[in-house]
Write an enzyme that holds these catalytic residues in place. Structure first.
Site, PDB file in Angstrom:
ATOM      1  CE1 TYR A 108      -4.264   1.356  -0.821  1.00  0.00           C
ATOM      2  CE2 TYR A 108      -3.553   2.713   0.902  1.00  0.00           C
ATOM      3  CZ  TYR A 108      -4.018   2.359  -0.422  1.00  0.00           C
ATOM      4  OH  TYR A 108      -5.036   2.744  -0.830  1.00  0.00           O
ATOM      5  NE  ARG A 161      -7.803  11.908  -3.530  1.00  0.00           N
ATOM      6  CZ  ARG A 161      -7.819  11.098  -2.449  1.00  0.00           C
ATOM      7  NH1 ARG A 161      -8.276  11.531  -1.501  1.00  0.00           N
ATOM      8  NH2 ARG A 161      -7.070  10.049  -2.309  1.00  0.00           N
ATOM      9  CE  LYS A 179      -7.209   2.361   1.076  1.00  0.00           C
ATOM     10  NZ  LYS A 179      -8.248   3.994   1.593  1.00  0.00           N
ATOM     11  CD  GLU A 250      -9.956   4.094  -0.850  1.00  0.00           C
ATOM     12  OE1 GLU A 250     -11.072   3.875  -0.306  1.00  0.00           O
ATOM     13  OE2 GLU A 250      -8.892   4.828  -1.151  1.00  0.00           O
ATOM     14  CG  ASP A 251      -8.460   7.124  -3.527  1.00  0.00           C
ATOM     15  OD1 ASP A 251      -8.037   7.796  -3.039  1.00  0.00           O
ATOM     16  OD2 ASP A 251      -6.583   6.349  -4.193  1.00  0.00           O
ATOM     17  CG  ASP A 273     -10.807   4.059   4.158  1.00  0.00           C
ATOM     18  OD1 ASP A 273     -10.848   4.708   5.080  1.00  0.00           O
ATOM     19  OD2 ASP A 273      -9.476   4.499   3.828  1.00  0.00           O
ATOM     20  CG  ASP A 274     -11.015   8.463  -0.358  1.00  0.00           C
ATOM     21  OD1 ASP A 274      -9.716   8.202  -0.168  1.00  0.00           O
ATOM     22  OD2 ASP A 274     -11.216   8.253  -1.622  1.00  0.00           O
ATOM     23  CG  ASN A 414      -1.076   9.279   2.125  1.00  0.00           C
ATOM     24  OD1 ASN A 414      -0.274   9.432   2.280  1.00  0.00           O
ATOM     25  ND2 ASN A 414      -2.333   8.608   2.824  1.00  0.00           N
TER      26      ASN A 414
END
Ligand code: NAD
Length: 557
Positions: A108, A161, A179, A250-251, A273-274, A414
């Site tokens: 990850y 993203r 993930k 996600e993203d 999650d973000d 990150n």
């Protein structure tokens, strides 16, 4: 059917065993490689198909870890580990768990960022599903092609993203895969039930569109009604094909992330999650930092650099936590301040602000720079979620140290290359007084003869446990109070020995237990709030522990 639908909710082990011969060696969920015993080799038609010496799993792990260490480049290590995962999943997860500190950064962040950038060229074998705009009208039919019965956990991205790397289109697939690997490694979600999905709606990344080797749709990213209708069809298809699934968004880019979360969170169990996972891990970090400083939530003033999914998600959960301690919502919101790419988020900017920033647009003069904002707002905690490196300068950190005995400094962007400052800088520029956490890992720092261990405020502490708790309780919804419970649980698990070296998160080596405790707290919320679709077991911890996948070989004969 190898894993019957009626198997214990999350654990298909123990199902009737039917496969034999070479097909066992190419099924990564069943393959044991050189660890097939002599009895199994004879009984299952494997004799002659493997080198004669039988190895133990421990020996296989030793061989694998030595192989990883021989490889110089992190990306090449990632490729090795991906190949292992595609060959022998049980061994892959044993290796990840036994060497969690060493392996997690390889599967990850930060390595996965590089892996996504190179996804087209390192692609070897497909994992998960790509669904493109061209499949409009057929999404359910495509989901039915997934070879496993009943996916329970879907991580889906549209690649807009990816980490702090921006729009990577179909290359973003590394993220849902990574993930889900963490879900299995950290919380024991059975890999059989996990499904990574990339929704390819095009990309606005010109380099990808112009690149001859790009693996995704070579068209501009769909937006507006076309995008929304595509997502709606996807959600409906998931409801029909995988009615027991939990969906993790996600993203997604932040214009879509908030909308999708709010539109679908009551329709099917789903979370982002973000936004929410980040919020919980950061709040946990803050709660643990308060154990060091002795302060209360009410006394905190947070200044965020970056007002996107991560930042406003953290602020929203901070507000929930402060309200739970008796603070009025409006007062709690006034404790949270934001500097975005244009400067301090204030009321005079309301006309140009995105909706998620509005609750934090306070009545204050506009301030263009972070440094001046720190000077005037006088935060107790500075939280970097901007994706822009080197923005926590010596002056900014120095100012935080002048304002606070123990300034809380989180550089969460990150991958590592995007962190607002390094751990070493945070300690050095604050006379070693900062309580520091980052998104990607930093090694321990020796300063003034003292070792400081920077905490990694990685969502890995939160989402696996939340997902496990939601699935184990069969909750029909994922609520903010679950994330609050997760954050409080995580903070409570930080040990005095961690705090003594400045670490505000538990060691990753405890991740399985951390996830179990978080899952238990989350499941309790589901049972207590009438969200669970099954009755409450007598012992929730033991019920959940029993669902967890353990990376050990079963005897097949
Ligand atoms: P986002 O795109 O939703 O938001 C980014 C925000 O940063 C926007 O408000 C933008 O205006 C602002 N910004 C951009 N450049 C800036 C600058 N120079 N100065 C001030 N503000 C600036 O992204 P996000 O989901 O909020 O993620 C932001 C970062 O946080 C990413 O790097 C991501 O990797 C990181 N993140 C870390 C964790 C974690 O460590 N646990 C979790 C989630 C996100």
């Amino acid at each position: 059917m190898m894993y019957p639908r009626t198997a214990p909710a999350l654990s298909p082990w123990g199902a009737p065993f039917q496969q034999r011969g070479a097909s066992l060696l190419i099924d990564p969920l069943l393959n044991k490689g050189t660890a097939f015993t002599d009895r199994e080799r004879d009984a299952l038609g494997l004799r002659g198909l493997l080198p004669p010496r039988v190895f133990t799993m421990e020996e296989q792990v030793q061989r694998s870890v030595a192989a990883v260490r021989r490889i110089p480049e992190p990306l090449e290590k990632y490729i090795y580990l991906t190949n292992l995962q595609n060959r022998n999943e049980v061994l892959f997860y044993r290796l990840i768990l036994d060497y969690v500190d060493e392996m997690v950064p390889l599967i990850y962040t930060p390595t996965v960022g590089q892996a996504c950038l190179e996804y087209g060229s390192i692609f070897r074998r497909s994992r998960g599903m790509f669904i493109t705009l061209k499949e409009r009208g057929r999404i359910a039919e495509i989901l039915r092609q997934w070879p496993h019965e009943g996916a329970r956990l879907i991580v889906v991205t549209d690649g807009e993203r990816i980490l702090g790397l921006g729009d990577l289109g179909a290359l973003g697939m590394g993220i849902p895969i990574g993930k889900l690997s963490l879900y299995t490694a950290c919380a024991g979600l059975h890999p059989y039930y996990t499904l990574p999905i990339t929704l390819d709606v095009g990309t606005d990344n010109k380099a990808l569109l112009d690149g001859p080797m790009y693996i995704g749709l070579r068209e501009r990213r769909a937006r507006g009604a076309v995008f929304d209708a595509f997502i709606e069809e996807f959600v409906t298809a998931v409801e029909n094909v995988f009615p027991q699934a939990l969906v993790q968004w996600e993203d997604f880019g932040n214009t879509n992330a908030f909308r999708l979360l709010n539109r679908y969170r009551k329709r099917l169990p789903s979370f982002n999650d973000d936004i929410q996972g980040t919020a919980a891990v950061a709040l946990a970090g803050l709660l643990a930092a308060l154990r060091l400083t002795g302060g209360t939530l009410r006394e905190q003033r947070l200044l965020f650099l970056g007002a996107g999914e991560a930042g406003t998600g953290i602020a929203d959960l901070f507000v929930s936590a402060a309200c739970a301690q008796g603070m009025a919502e409006a007062d709690a919101r006034r404790q949270c301040w934001f500097v975005d790419s244009k400067g301090l988020v204030v009321k005079s900017r309301v006309a140009e602000l995105a909706e998620h920033k509005l609750p934090y647009a306070h009545d204050h003069a506009f301030i263009p720079t972070l440094h001046d904002a720190v000077q005037q707002i006088r935060p107790t905690a500075l939280i970097g979620v901007s994706g822009t490196p080197a923005t926590f300068t010596r002056e900014v950190v120095g100012l935080m140290a002048a304002l606070n005995r123990q300034p809380v400094i989180f550089a969460l962007s990150n991958p590592t290359s995007k962190a607002e400052c390094t751990a070493e800088q945070a300690y050095a520029w604050s006379e070693n007084r900062a309580i520091f956490a980052s998104g990607s890992p930093f090694p321990p720092v020796q300063i003034n003869g003292q070792q400081r261990v920077p905490g990694q405020g990685n969502n890995i502490y939160i989402f696996p446990g939340v997902g496990l708790g939601v699935l184990a309780s069969e909750s029909r919804e994922v609520t903010d109070s679950m994330f609050l419970a997760a954050a409080q649980t995580l903070a409570s698990l930080v040990e005095p020995a961690d705090l003594a070296v400045g670490r505000i998160f538990p060691s990753l080596t405890r991740i399985r237990d951390v996830s179990l405790q978080i899952a238990t707290a989350v499941a309790k919320v589901a049972y207590e709030n009438g969200l669970a679709r099954r009755s409450r077991p007598g012992d929730i911890v033991e019920d959940i522990r029993g669902c967890m996948f353990q990376p050990v070989y079963r005897d097949y004969v």
